[in-house]
Every structure is written in C-alpha cells, then in structure tokens.
Scaffold this active site. Sequence first.
Site, mmCIF file in Angstrom:
data_model
loop_
_atom_site.group_PDB
_atom_site.id
_atom_site.type_symbol
_atom_site.label_atom_id
_atom_site.label_comp_id
_atom_site.label_asym_id
_atom_site.label_seq_id
_atom_site.Cartn_x
_atom_site.Cartn_y
_atom_site.Cartn_z
ATOM 1 N N GLU A 79 0.659 -1.662 -0.059
ATOM 2 C CA GLU A 79 -0.154 0.199 0.020
ATOM 3 C C GLU A 79 1.167 1.183 0.102
ATOM 4 O OE1 GLU A 79 -0.720 -1.378 4.306
ATOM 5 O OE2 GLU A 79 0.897 -1.445 2.810
ATOM 6 N N ASP A 125 -0.189 -4.758 4.827
ATOM 7 C CA ASP A 125 0.165 -4.422 6.449
ATOM 8 C C ASP A 125 -0.638 -5.378 7.133
ATOM 9 O OD1 ASP A 125 2.042 -2.295 6.377
ATOM 10 O OD2 ASP A 125 0.739 -1.116 7.319
ATOM 11 N N ASP A 157 -2.368 -6.633 9.466
ATOM 12 C CA ASP A 157 -3.324 -6.213 9.991
ATOM 13 C C ASP A 157 -4.955 -6.358 10.096
ATOM 14 O OD1 ASP A 157 -3.257 -3.717 8.878
ATOM 15 O OD2 ASP A 157 -2.789 -2.515 10.114
ATOM 16 N N GLU A 204 -6.780 -4.211 8.904
ATOM 17 C CA GLU A 204 -7.205 -2.727 7.642
ATOM 18 C C GLU A 204 -6.424 -3.871 6.092
ATOM 19 O OE1 GLU A 204 -9.574 0.259 7.256
ATOM 20 O OE2 GLU A 204 -8.451 -0.460 9.388
ATOM 21 N N TYR A 220 6.538 -4.600 12.452
ATOM 22 C CA TYR A 220 5.446 -3.951 12.263
ATOM 23 C C TYR A 220 4.960 -2.725 13.745
ATOM 24 C CZ TYR A 220 0.400 -3.451 10.346
ATOM 25 O OH TYR A 220 -0.130 -2.266 10.354
ATOM 26 N N ARG A 258 1.707 -1.658 14.492
ATOM 27 C CA ARG A 258 -0.230 -1.897 14.888
ATOM 28 C C ARG A 258 0.367 -2.956 15.676
ATOM 29 N NH1 ARG A 258 0.149 1.273 10.339
ATOM 30 N NH2 ARG A 258 -0.555 3.560 10.751
ATOM 31 N N HIS A 277 1.660 -11.698 15.173
ATOM 32 C CA HIS A 277 1.963 -10.699 15.662
ATOM 33 C C HIS A 277 2.956 -10.872 16.848
ATOM 34 C CE1 HIS A 277 -1.247 -7.788 13.917
ATOM 35 N NE2 HIS A 277 -1.202 -8.908 12.718
#
Length: 702
Positions: free
Chosen positions: A9, A82, A84, A86, A301, A303, A346
């Site tokens: 992205e 990413d 997650d 989103e 990452y 988040r 994660h």
Amino acid sequence: MARNLVIVESPSKATTIKKFLGPDFEVKASVGHVVDLPKKRLGVDTRKDFKPKYVIVPGKEKLLMELRKASRSADRVYLAPDPDREGEAISWHLAQALDIKHPLRAVFNEITETGVRDGISHPREIDERLVNAQQARRVLDRLVGYKISPLLWRKVLRGTSAGRVQSVALRLICDREDQIRAFVPEEYWTITAHLSKEGQKATFEAALLRREDQIDREKLALTSEADTRKVLDAVEKAAWTVLSMEQKKTRSMPPIPYTTSSMQQDSSSRLRFTPKKTMRIAQELYEGKDLQGERVGLITYMRTDSTRVSNEAQTAVRAYIQAEHGKQFLGPGPRTKQKAHVQGAHEAIRPTDVHRTPDSVKPYLSPDELKLYTLIWRRFVAAFMAPAVFDSTRTLIRAGGYLFVANGSTLSFAGYYAVWSREEKDTSLPNLIAGELLALRKLLPEQHWTEPPPRYSEASLIKELEELGIGRPSTYVPIISTIVERRYVTLERRRFQPLPLGEKVNEVMKEHFPRIVDAGFTAAMENELDRIEEGSEEWIRVIREFYEPFKTTLADAEKSIEVVEWPVEELDEACPECGHGLVVKHGRFGQFVSCSNYPTCRYARPVLKRIGVTCPEDGGDVVEQRSKRGRIFYGCSNFPTCRWASWDEPVAQPCPNCGGLLVKTGRDKSRLRCAGCGSQFGLDILAPQPEAEPEPALAAVH
C-alpha cells in the site's frame, strides 16, 4: 515482463521490498485503500444484511487501471499490505477490484530481506475473518456517524458529529473536567525531620509516620495547623532514638517490549512526541531507510498489541547482551500473559536486527527518527536483561511518642539500567544501630492541599482507552485527531480541556444515546469484533443486534432533542460594513464576531483575545488565535495586512539586551527567548520586586 506482481500500500515500502526481490518481481503500491464507502451517503444497505456499497476512492481510477494491467500480465499476484485487519481488507478489495482469480496473501512483519523472502515463500489465502472484522467495524462506525451526525447538525450546530469510539473518548475528557470542577480541596500537613548522627554534619530526612501507640499502623493524618503544632511541641525537644533498621535487597524488573499504545505513551512522556508524530516516524522506520546503500526496515510492524518476540529475535538479543555486557546481565525475558484479543502471529515492536545499534544508524536517520529508534531499541534489549538490584534500608526513629521513617535505596547492580534510563536517584542513609541517639537539625512542617485528578494528556487518554478495552492499535491516533479537529477539545499545556461545543455534544449524547457513550458497552462491542476475527461470531448478526435497538433510540432522540439555543452576546461596536451592531456567536470553529444584520450583511471575524503585546512588525495588537487543527498561535490583529505570527507565546516585557520581542519557550514554557537577538532568560526577569512577607504561621524549627 515480470512474472510476479507484488502489491503493497505504500510507495516507500514498495521501494524497499523491490531491493530484496529479483528481476522476476514487479512491486507496485496501491497508496492505501482503492475502494471505500462513499463520503456523501450512508453506503450501507440496512435492508439487505447491511451490505456495504463500495466505490472507487476518488483519484484512484488511473492507478487501478495500471494495477489491473500489471496483474493480468503476471503469473502470480502477491497482495502484501500491512499485517492487520485494515491490510487484509485492502487485499480483499484489491482482489475484487482487479478481478484476481487466485490472489496470494503475503505478510511481512518486518521489511528485511529475510522477512520479505519468507513472506513471499509462504503465502496464504486472504483471511475472510479479518476482512469481516474490518468490514463490521467500518459499517458500525458508518451507522453511528452517519445516523447521529445529521441529527446533531440540526439540533446542536452545523458541522458537529458523533462516533462510536470518539464519543466515548470525549465523554472521558468531559467527565474528568466535571470531577475537577466539583473537587473541593482538603488541607493536610506533613512533617519532615532533618537528622544526623551525633557529631556529624551530614543530614538525612525522616518523615512523620504515626503515633508510637497506633495499633492500626496507618500513617498519621494531620488535617490542620493545630494537629501539626501538637506533634511539633511533642518532638522538637524530645530525644531522637533509632528504634529499628531493616536492610534488604530489592529488585526492579525490566520493562516488557513495546506495543503500539505503550510506545505512544513512552514517546509522549520521554520524547514529547504526539501519538500522530510517533506513528508517522514508526511507519518510516518500518517501511525502510537507506543505510549506506542498503535499504531496510529498522523495526517490526508498529500496529500491534502483542508483546510476543520470535525465537530468532530472542536468540539474537541474548547473544548481544552476553557479548556486550556479560552473562550476569542476561535475564529471563518478559513473561506476560497476552490479552485475549491479541493475534498470535503478531510480535511486539522491536528492532529488526539488534546489532543495528542507535549509534550505528545515527548517520542515516533524522534526529526525530533516531530518538524513536533509540527508544524502541533500548526497550527491547532491556526486556531481556537481568533485574536491577538495590540495597534498600528502612529505619524507624522514635521521638516524643511518635515514629518517623527514613528510607534509603542505592543501586548495587545495574541490570537492565545498563541500557534503560533511570529516573530516580540514589538516597543513602548512614549506618545506624538500634538505640543510637540522633541529633535533630531541623523540623520542617508543610501545609498541602489535595488536588483534583489531572486532565488527560494524549498518553494518559490512550492508556485509559486501552485499559477500558476501547479502540485498537490502529484507532488511537484517529480518535484523538478527530475530537481535536472537531473543536470539541483543545490541548492546553499538553492536556485535554473540553471546549463549549464538545461539552454540549457530550451532554446531548449522554442524555439521548447513553449506550453509545458507555465505556462498558463500547468495550463489549470491541470484543464482538475480536470474535468475528477469530471466526466464532458472524458479522451480520453482530451488526443487526446493535442496529435494531439503535434505530429505536435514534427515532426517540429525533423527537425529544430540543434545538440548542446558543447565547448571543451584543458588542458595543458597529459593523464596519453596514453600521448595524456586532454580536458574538457560536460556530463550529468556536466563537466569532458577526453582524446582527446577517444574512443581509455577512461581515464576520474571529474573536480575538488580546494579550497586551505589540506586534514587532506594524505595532498592532498581538492576539491569541487557533489554527484549523485547534492549536493556539499568536498573530497580529491587522491580519491580513500584517502576517506576523508566532507559535510561541509573546510577553509584554522587552528583551533587556536589545529591546526585541520575548517569547516563552521550552517544553514547560519556563524560559524566555528573544526573537531578535536570540538571548535566553529565566522567567524571573518578569517578576516584580518582592515585597516583605509576614512570617508563616509554622516556620521550620531549628
């Protein structure tokens, strides 16, 4: 033509990843979402299982055509946004919009050659559970925002809005302000004795603990000057004797690696970075920096609410600690119980390579990037180091029927403090033995008043939201940005203070939409979204169970909310355009001056708070104003003729060196700087000559 297409992205991320893959790979960026719900209508079909009506994000049409062309030419298409919810939703939307038959989902927890090649070598299918969780959150937020906001526009003020999570954050800030206003200070006193061994000059402090005959062992409460005087009369002429001295080793455990919220909190308190700035810099460190010809991601990452660390990273950091500090500095590592909603895949936020020390990357980072990277690197290394050890001493001292306590603590083994900054200082006590007589050098009685709870800072608000189970790593920054940009709150001295519009919106929401602003209900809804992600809950059912009672509440509110009548203040000033009187009104950006003959006359200007300082450019009045984002700045009242402005608050007194304009500067506004010659001063130069003060009722007893 490349046989493999990788879509991420971010253009920056694409540049980094391209360096790790050979000529058979083409890497392109979607630049965020390519489709989304429409901005000017609900975009959710409430009659057909809440089906979202996605549209192409304006301006992305050409990009989508390029991505579609590239995807049709490739043998394999890897979707690598990413890792997650989103990112999973972006992958799903890309697959739909580009009509990709067999998309491969590649996940990169870190943008390094190993991390990228591993993600490409082990692709998976798009996880529809994550997609559904993101879609459910988006639909929920859209239903709340687009159903309540028009009502607030009509009843409260044009431009106001509500949000499923932002309204809870606003309530927390407003409730805290109510507590502060209702707070009644209570008086209390403390007594500190300055003591020394007989015949020695060095002193140490002991604080009043309790009466010697107190059985409950609670600290003695002194609530008045009379209570304090009674204790002073009893001890100032008494013998001071050591009753007992307890010595022991105490340990301070190392911190655990960063999650998103703990990184934002520490970055705020230690670096004075806003959460938004922290996440922007962290994104850059994650996506890749050029290190002497090598472009690589420096952190994992950013988040995440996980504190897990991979086995490979644990092995590397333990080897580093042993080599750099010695085996005795190795600790057991963090032992924390993961929260139920944390994704096991994660990791915590950590450096991708522990051997990339802050000193080694310093030449390649900006000052702010280096500060945040140093914080992350040190936190990670400290987490695997040994506890710090202190020699702690607690001494009880008897005097006149009262007990005083002296505490000492000195660091005997640094442990994790070898890399992590220590804020407290050593406090040592002399060697004392039971029965030893001490010399009283001074008794210091001090009057205090209890204080109200502090207003939330950005860091403490994020901490509160996390502890309440509200919001997730990707939502903290948007929540804060929204309530500031809506002019519901302002940040004064880095603390949130509600503005009149925010308090009015909160009042309406609490009365008519109590479930929406209830922290418990919102946390329960977050848990429902987590269960959708886990696959144990169906997203349409969750939305339906929320929407049916919400629809009833909305209809009731439409009937019962009365239109807010904002007060209008008349000014003793004529409109410069038509001669009618001027008035002060309320608008979405706060108060403003308007012509009373509106809408025939449309003269308006902001309310200017004059601060008694002359503009250094044209001699006009300097006034306090707010930017579009709610930040206070200072400008000339003759704008736009004069465009002088300053973020720093000016003071009326001129520079004693050159007569230039002095402004308050520094983190706590405790220094003055001349805008002309650059000289710096303390605030004491502003203070008038002190007048003689009467002796306090209780002075220190010598």
